[in-house]
Design a protein around this motif. Structure first.
Motif, mmCIF file in Angstrom:
data_model
loop_
_atom_site.group_PDB
_atom_site.id
_atom_site.type_symbol
_atom_site.label_atom_id
_atom_site.label_comp_id
_atom_site.label_asym_id
_atom_site.label_seq_id
_atom_site.Cartn_x
_atom_site.Cartn_y
_atom_site.Cartn_z
ATOM 1 N N LEU A 99 -6.912 -8.602 6.172
ATOM 2 C CA LEU A 99 -5.997 -7.538 5.747
ATOM 3 C C LEU A 99 -5.508 -7.772 4.319
ATOM 4 O O LEU A 99 -5.393 -6.833 3.529
ATOM 5 N N GLY A 100 -5.216 -9.045 3.994
ATOM 6 C CA GLY A 100 -4.794 -9.364 2.629
ATOM 7 C C GLY A 100 -5.880 -9.031 1.620
ATOM 8 O O GLY A 100 -5.607 -8.445 0.553
ATOM 9 N N GLU A 101 -7.125 -9.410 1.961
ATOM 10 C CA GLU A 101 -8.242 -9.087 1.057
ATOM 11 C C GLU A 101 -8.409 -7.584 0.912
ATOM 12 O O GLU A 101 -8.646 -7.071 -0.189
ATOM 13 N N ARG A 102 -8.267 -6.885 2.032
ATOM 14 C CA ARG A 102 -8.419 -5.416 1.996
ATOM 15 C C ARG A 102 -7.316 -4.782 1.156
ATOM 16 O O ARG A 102 -7.565 -3.849 0.392
ATOM 17 N N LEU A 103 -6.091 -5.305 1.281
ATOM 18 C CA LEU A 103 -4.991 -4.783 0.467
ATOM 19 C C LEU A 103 -5.234 -5.030 -1.019
ATOM 20 O O LEU A 103 -4.970 -4.146 -1.854
ATOM 21 N N ILE A 106 -7.878 -2.562 -2.072
ATOM 22 C CA ILE A 106 -7.309 -1.211 -2.197
ATOM 23 C C ILE A 106 -6.469 -1.115 -3.454
ATOM 24 O O ILE A 106 -6.547 -0.120 -4.182
ATOM 25 N N HIS A 107 -5.666 -2.149 -3.746
ATOM 26 C CA HIS A 107 -4.847 -2.137 -4.961
ATOM 27 C C HIS A 107 -5.734 -2.087 -6.210
ATOM 28 O O HIS A 107 -5.447 -1.355 -7.162
ATOM 29 N N TYR A 108 -6.823 -2.866 -6.183
ATOM 30 C CA TYR A 108 -7.733 -2.871 -7.336
ATOM 31 C C TYR A 108 -8.324 -1.481 -7.553
ATOM 32 O O TYR A 108 -8.324 -0.952 -8.666
ATOM 33 N N TRP A 109 -8.851 -0.882 -6.460
ATOM 34 C CA TRP A 109 -9.482 0.434 -6.617
ATOM 35 C C TRP A 109 -8.457 1.507 -6.954
ATOM 36 O O TRP A 109 -8.767 2.457 -7.691
#
Length: 197
Positions: A99-103, A106-109
């Motif tokens: 979830l941390g990696e996904r967040l 998402i923040h990067y994109w």
């Protein structure tokens, strides 16, 4: 040896006594259990000490076996609980990491999209400014073109010897052609800018 062989009891009809009906056969008198020769052929309801010890030894063995099985089940349950808890914690940690990696992704994109949106807005604004400049330049060519064509029309209305094709008329024709080509170029460029907006 068990206590299955007990002294037989006499038959007693409780319904007949309750209704007051005399019994058909008087009950047979059977001697009560006691120790001694009077009980020959009948088994006493009491255990002898060897049977008592044997029975309780069997009960104790069964209790020990049950206790051992219960402890074994407790150990297995505790091990299963610990394994399940460890697997749950590991799965939860893995899920939290993912979830941390996904967040972060998402923040990067999101930041990349915002950067592209800002760039597109800036490009659109510059294209709109260019369109306004082209439209002003196109409007600015209308007056010189009108003057050049008016002068050419005035020269064609001359009479007789004044109707001369001289260098002034040639320059007016060149200027009118130049203004028409500049107008066509400005219109094409404006159309291209509008399609890019």
């Amino acid at each position: 040896m068990s206590s299955e062989f007990l002294v037989p009891r006499p038959h007693y009809d409780s319904r007949a006594v309750a209704l007051g009906v005399p019994e058909k056969d008087p009950p047979v008198k059977i001697p009560q259990p006691s120790s001694g020769s009077a009980t020959a052929g009948y088994r006493s309801a009491k255990y002898n000490p060897a049977e008592w010890f044997s029975n309780y030894h069997t009960i104790l063995q069964q209790a020990g076996t049950d206790r051992y099985q219960a402890r074994s089940i407790q150990r297995e349950s505790k091990t299963l609980y610990q394994d399940t808890e460890a697997a749950t914690l590991q799965t939860q940690a893995e899920g939290t990491r993912l979830l941390g990696e996904r967040l972060q992704e998402i923040h990067y994109w999101k930041s990349e999209l915002q950067r592209h949106i800002d760039q597109l807005l800036a490009d659109t604004e510059s294209l709109l400014a260019l369109k306004r400049r082209l439209e002003k330049a196109l409007d600015a060519t209308e007056t010189p073109y009108a003057i050049a064509t008016d002068n050419l029309n005035c020269r064609t209305r001359r009479l007789g010897p004044d109707l001369v094709k001289d260098s002034v008329e040639e320059e007016l024709l060149k200027e009118a052609d130049l203004i028409r080509s500049v107008q066509a170029l400005l219109k094409r460029t404006t159309a291209q800018v509008v399609t890019q907006i």
